[in-house]
Design a protein around this motif. Structure first.
Motif, short mmCIF file in Angstrom:
data_model
loop_
_atom_site.label_atom_id
_atom_site.label_comp_id
_atom_site.label_asym_id
_atom_site.label_seq_id
_atom_site.Cartn_x
_atom_site.Cartn_y
_atom_site.Cartn_z
N VAL A 13 69.01 -11.82 22.20
CA VAL A 13 67.62 -11.58 22.63
C VAL A 13 66.70 -12.56 21.93
N TYR A 14 65.88 -13.27 22.72
CA TYR A 14 64.90 -14.16 22.12
C TYR A 14 63.68 -14.31 23.04
N LEU A 42 72.44 -5.29 20.96
CA LEU A 42 71.26 -6.13 21.14
C LEU A 42 71.02 -6.91 19.85
N VAL A 43 71.10 -8.24 19.94
CA VAL A 43 70.94 -9.08 18.76
C VAL A 43 69.67 -9.90 18.92
N ASP A 44 68.63 -9.50 18.19
CA ASP A 44 67.38 -10.25 18.26
C ASP A 44 67.48 -11.50 17.40
N ASP A 45 67.17 -12.65 18.02
CA ASP A 45 67.34 -13.94 17.35
C ASP A 45 66.00 -14.46 16.83
N GLN A 71 68.22 -11.10 13.31
CA GLN A 71 68.54 -12.26 12.48
C GLN A 71 67.40 -13.26 12.57
N ILE A 72 67.29 -14.14 11.58
CA ILE A 72 66.36 -15.25 11.72
C ILE A 72 66.87 -16.14 12.85
N ASN A 73 65.98 -16.90 13.44
CA ASN A 73 66.36 -17.68 14.62
C ASN A 73 67.44 -18.70 14.28
N GLN A 74 68.61 -18.50 14.90
CA GLN A 74 69.76 -19.39 14.69
C GLN A 74 70.42 -19.80 15.99
N GLY A 75 69.89 -19.32 17.12
CA GLY A 75 70.44 -19.72 18.40
C GLY A 75 71.34 -18.66 19.01
N SER A 77 74.41 -18.79 20.26
CA SER A 77 75.81 -18.70 19.84
C SER A 77 75.96 -17.84 18.60
N THR A 78 75.11 -18.05 17.59
CA THR A 78 75.19 -17.26 16.37
C THR A 78 74.90 -15.79 16.66
N ALA A 79 73.91 -15.54 17.52
CA ALA A 79 73.59 -14.16 17.89
C ALA A 79 74.78 -13.48 18.56
#
Length: 465
Positions: A13-14, A42-45, A71-75, A77-79
């Motif tokens: 999610v971004y 749900l992974v908020d990026d 998570q802090i914004n990492q894209g 793929s990381t999410a």
């Protein structure tokens, strides 16, 4: 292994506050009971809008089914990788946060998986584009029937998206999405998985709705402005997957070649390489691109049903490294490359924008698109009246509209647009009119009678199209 859920749906999610509810609701409201069968992760990026608040709202509503991570914004793929660590479903999907599923998707996919469990590790569903454009995805031809696709028998059935695919947990648990790719991280994992069974399922009677944003801010829309789309992408997807194939079985299977050819065409259609800062970067790009071209057989390019015709000839030219203009036995002028015909003058149409009678004159305006340079082309109108023949040369006209200018592929002039106007006095009833294309490059010379067609939109200005 026993799984507490039939499905784990992982959503990165971004900044999607306008779309996230529709996406989540499409999972919660499935015909397959959500509370009994589905885990939603749900992974908020690092969103800067209200996306995380919306995710947490749903998490409180369904605490047994929904996991919310931040998570802090990492894209993306990381999410997705972080979400995969929490997955407890038998089958896993990576739904995009601005898209949604048809209401019966999970039920139908689950039934298919259970029926063909030992045959496939992946099941794909049709993608329907909506919002900016409303149409089926160009790769949907494979979904004519629900079946198991044998990629050794039907290699021209590429699958790139993990959003419109469902994957066995056991098959994906040891993989992670590459953070080196701006896109294609889905295709890299899925096609590595395909290398095991060389089969996957396709289910025709459900749909994945893929949003094409009106504001053109999706990853696919933005990637061509990003240098990572070029050399890094070639290295981290094509070379990476090719090396995996070589290591696994010593060659690149045809289905991987078809995948490469399908996706590479979009890169080849980029008009300019101005994204590179210097000659060294440009040379590195061409070196890696030529390496990738070596992976793909010419027949995969020529026979590819998902290859756009305007780039196919350029693809073969790059693959073979050369082309030449020659004359056939019937005197037709062709462009060929190592026995492959790239273009043939006699097969082209003259497309007319304007045919009108005005003040005693008949006016024609149109164009010819071909791979033959304009400097060797002329268009003639042939008028026959009372047994007398007259050849009137058309005027070449330049327009500012990019659609009516020479089109470049990778800084190479490839598709020439010869725009012409010609006027004659209003013909009588016994006048015959025809057009001819004349070619003369100093070595080869010929005249051919073209096919004639008409455009719905003339494309003569930037406001017409």
């Amino acid at each position: 292994m026993n799984y507490p859920y039939k499905f784990s749906i992982i959503i990165a999610v971004y900044n999607v506050e306008d779309y996230l509810r529709e996406c989540i609701d499409s999972v919660v409201n499935q015909s397959l009971d959500f509370k009994e069968n589905v885990q939603l992760i749900l992974v908020d990026d690092g969103s800067s809008d209200n996306s995380l608040d919306i995710a947490e709202e749903y998490g409180k509503r369904y605490p047994e089914n929904i996991v919310v991570l931040s998570q802090i914004n990492q894209g993306q793929s990381t999410a997705r990788n972080n979400g995969l660590k929490h997955a407890k479903g038998k089958y896993v999907n990576f739904l995009d946060s601005d898209d949604y599923l048809s209401a019966n998707t999970l039920e139908v996919v689950y039934d298919f998986f259970e029926k063909h469990f030992n045959e496939v590790d992946v099941v794909a569903i049709p993608m329907m584009l909506f919002e900016r454009v409303n149409m089926p995805h160009r790769l949907n031809a494979k979904f004519e029937t629900t079946r198991v696709v044998n990629l050794e028998d039907e290699p021209n059935n590429p699958q790139l998206s993990s959003s419109s695919a469902f994957i066995k947990h056991e098959s994906i648990k040891n993989y992670r999405f590459s953070t080196k790719l701006v896109n294609l991280e889905d295709a890299l994992i899925i096609n590595k998985i395909f290398m095991d069974k060389k089969r996957y399922g396709v289910v025709s009677n459900v749909e994945y709705f893929y949003r094409q944003r009106i504001d053109a801010t999706s990853t696919v829309d933005l990637m061509k402005e990003n240098k990572r789309y070029f050399t890094q992408r070639l290295t981290n997807f094509y070379v990476e997957l090719a090396d995996y194939c070589y290591e696994k079985e010593g060659s690149i299977p045809k289905f991987i070649q078809y995948l490469f050819a399908y996706d590479l065409q979009w890169l080849l259609k980029v008009d300019t390489l101005e994204v590179f800062d210097d000659e060294e970067e440009l040379n590195e790009f061409w070196e890696v691109l030529n390496q990738v071209l070596d992976y793909i057989n010419v027949d995969v390019i020529c026979d590819n049903r998902y290859m756009e015709d305007d780039v196919r000839s350029f693809f073969v030219y790059l693959k073979n490294g050369s082309s030449k203009i020659t004359k056939k036995q019937d005197n037709d002028i062709i462009i060929s490359s190592q026995g492959q015909v790239l273009d043939e003058l006699s097969k082209h149409y003259l497309y007319f924008d304007i045919v009108e009678l005005n003040d005693g004159y008949m006016n024609f305006s149109g164009n010819l698109e071909s791979c033959f340079p304009n400097e060797f082309i002329s268009i003639n109108l042939v008028r026959v009246e009372d047994g007398q023949s007259e050849v009137i040369g058309a005027n070449y006209v330049e327009y500012n509209n990019p659609k009516r200018m020479t089109r470049k592929f990778l800084d190479t002039d490839w598709i020439y647009s010869y725009n012409f106007d010609v006027s004659i006095k209003e013909p009588s009833n016994n006048t015959t009119l025809s057009f001819e294309i004349e070619y003369d490059d100093g070595d080869f010379k010929n005249k051919t009678s073209p096919h004639i067609s008409f455009r719905n939109n003339c494309g003569l200005s930037t406001s017409s199209a």
